[in-house]
Enzyme design. Sequence first.
Site, PDB file in Angstrom:
ATOM      1  N   ASP A  27     -13.864 -17.013 -43.086  1.00 22.72           N
ATOM      2  CA  ASP A  27     -14.682 -15.849 -43.427  1.00 22.72           C
ATOM      3  C   ASP A  27     -14.885 -15.011 -42.172  1.00 22.72           C
ATOM      4  O   ASP A  27     -15.415 -15.501 -41.169  1.00 22.72           O
ATOM      5  CB  ASP A  27     -16.028 -16.307 -43.988  1.00 22.72           C
ATOM      6  CG  ASP A  27     -16.846 -15.166 -44.566  1.00 22.72           C
ATOM      7  OD1 ASP A  27     -16.282 -14.069 -44.760  1.00 22.72           O
ATOM      8  OD2 ASP A  27     -18.042 -15.366 -44.817  1.00 22.72           O
ATOM      9  N   ASP A 120     -11.626 -10.211 -46.682  1.00 20.59           N
ATOM     10  CA  ASP A 120     -11.949 -10.820 -45.392  1.00 20.59           C
ATOM     11  C   ASP A 120     -12.272 -12.312 -45.481  1.00 20.59           C
ATOM     12  O   ASP A 120     -12.783 -12.882 -44.523  1.00 20.59           O
ATOM     13  CB  ASP A 120     -13.106 -10.078 -44.731  1.00 20.59           C
ATOM     14  CG  ASP A 120     -14.425 -10.271 -45.466  1.00 20.59           C
ATOM     15  OD1 ASP A 120     -14.400 -10.262 -46.710  1.00 20.59           O
ATOM     16  OD2 ASP A 120     -15.466 -10.416 -44.811  1.00 20.59           O
ATOM     17  N   GLU A 121     -11.973 -12.952 -46.593  1.00 18.38           N
ATOM     18  CA  GLU A 121     -12.210 -14.395 -46.673  1.00 18.38           C
ATOM     19  C   GLU A 121     -11.211 -15.039 -47.622  1.00 18.38           C
ATOM     20  O   GLU A 121     -10.709 -14.411 -48.550  1.00 18.38           O
ATOM     21  CB  GLU A 121     -13.639 -14.714 -47.096  1.00 18.38           C
ATOM     22  CG  GLU A 121     -13.996 -14.296 -48.496  1.00 18.38           C
ATOM     23  CD  GLU A 121     -15.375 -14.804 -48.912  1.00 18.38           C
ATOM     24  OE1 GLU A 121     -15.702 -15.970 -48.619  1.00 18.38           O
ATOM     25  OE2 GLU A 121     -16.109 -14.027 -49.540  1.00 18.38           O
TER      26      GLU A 121
END
Length: 405
Positions: A27, A120-121
Amino acid sequence: MRRCRACGSPRLLYHSELYDLSIAHIDCDAFYASVEKRDNPELADKPVIVGGGKRGVVSTACYIARIHGVRSAMPMFKALEACPDAVVIKPDMEKYSRVGREIRTMMQELTPLVQPLSIDEAFLDLSGTEKLHHDPPARVLAKFTGRVEKEVGVSVSAGLSYCKFLAKVASDLQKPRGFSVVGEAEALSFLAARPVTTIWGVGKAFAATLEADGIRMIAQLQEMEESELMRRYGVMGQRLFRLARGIDERHVHNNDPVKSVSSETTFFHDISRHEDLVPILRSLSEKVAWRLKKSGIAGQTVVLKMKTADFKSRTRNRRLDDPTQLADRIFRTGLALLEKETDGTKFRLIGIGVSDLRDAGLADPPDLVDRQATRRAAAEAAMDKLRDKFGKGSVETGYTFRTRK
């Protein structure tokens, strides 16, 4: 686990299962804000909020802004009250997506089993990669976090465990730049000390239900029988029973399908008049249709989302006879739903989308009854060709042109 002899840090130095664990969750730390700080070093020591204008909400706040109480999804006016010196930056989703793809590519160099959750993760299954990387998953993951910060310029936090649930919990433990491990032997004691909101699916409303029953901590769930939890909470009771014990048998998949496609906008001023909402709805419908066509998918359920001036959400949906990727059908279906909501209520946000996604080959069969619908579909196809050749803004409908007046 032991502390560092030099500084006393509780961060992990040794773990008995460290080289046996292979499920990771990555993350990025305050991703949007981190990208903006990377691109403008003058912002490094300043509180940064990425979000809309005063009537919007916070997309991301850097950790300096979070010290002042700013949180994601907070109304912007409240965020600025909490942190009046914050630098507010309008989101640049194209840039964030580009950086996210760069990091995703780096993940895929580690393992083919990468399951994105957002730009983004992602989850990674590093099982069986030791021969490829000549290192166990823990070392591979540690090297990866350093490489991302060095080459991309944003920091990430990593969680490593034996299942997806605990890997994700672990990645949140020591943000930013965290690297946390939860082993199978310690899972029960680790979870017992945590609140029930740690469990996926336990939001504020359900947590209040559990608290009304006297249940606040996972330790209390661990003492209950599965049958009792299911009697009280149905299918969710089974999830509570299993996750409270660290049981999560879901695999990491690299082909999880997109579940919906949508577009929404927050207004600078509240809007109550139906005629003012219509062109906005049309513009959003065209954005959704464009994404569907580019992705080769179609949706069979149209979903209208609205948020009133006092932040109350309304969601309405209608299932179509067959899937669509046409802006005209999405708009007209959404318009029928909108007409039932515009009774003088002031709205601050409107969104339109589709769910129940299907392959585009099943979409929009010829309408043998409504010839006008067939003509509109042909006109839309012609406009799409012009947009592909000259750009998305090269041709507009009368509805969307009104939004630019």
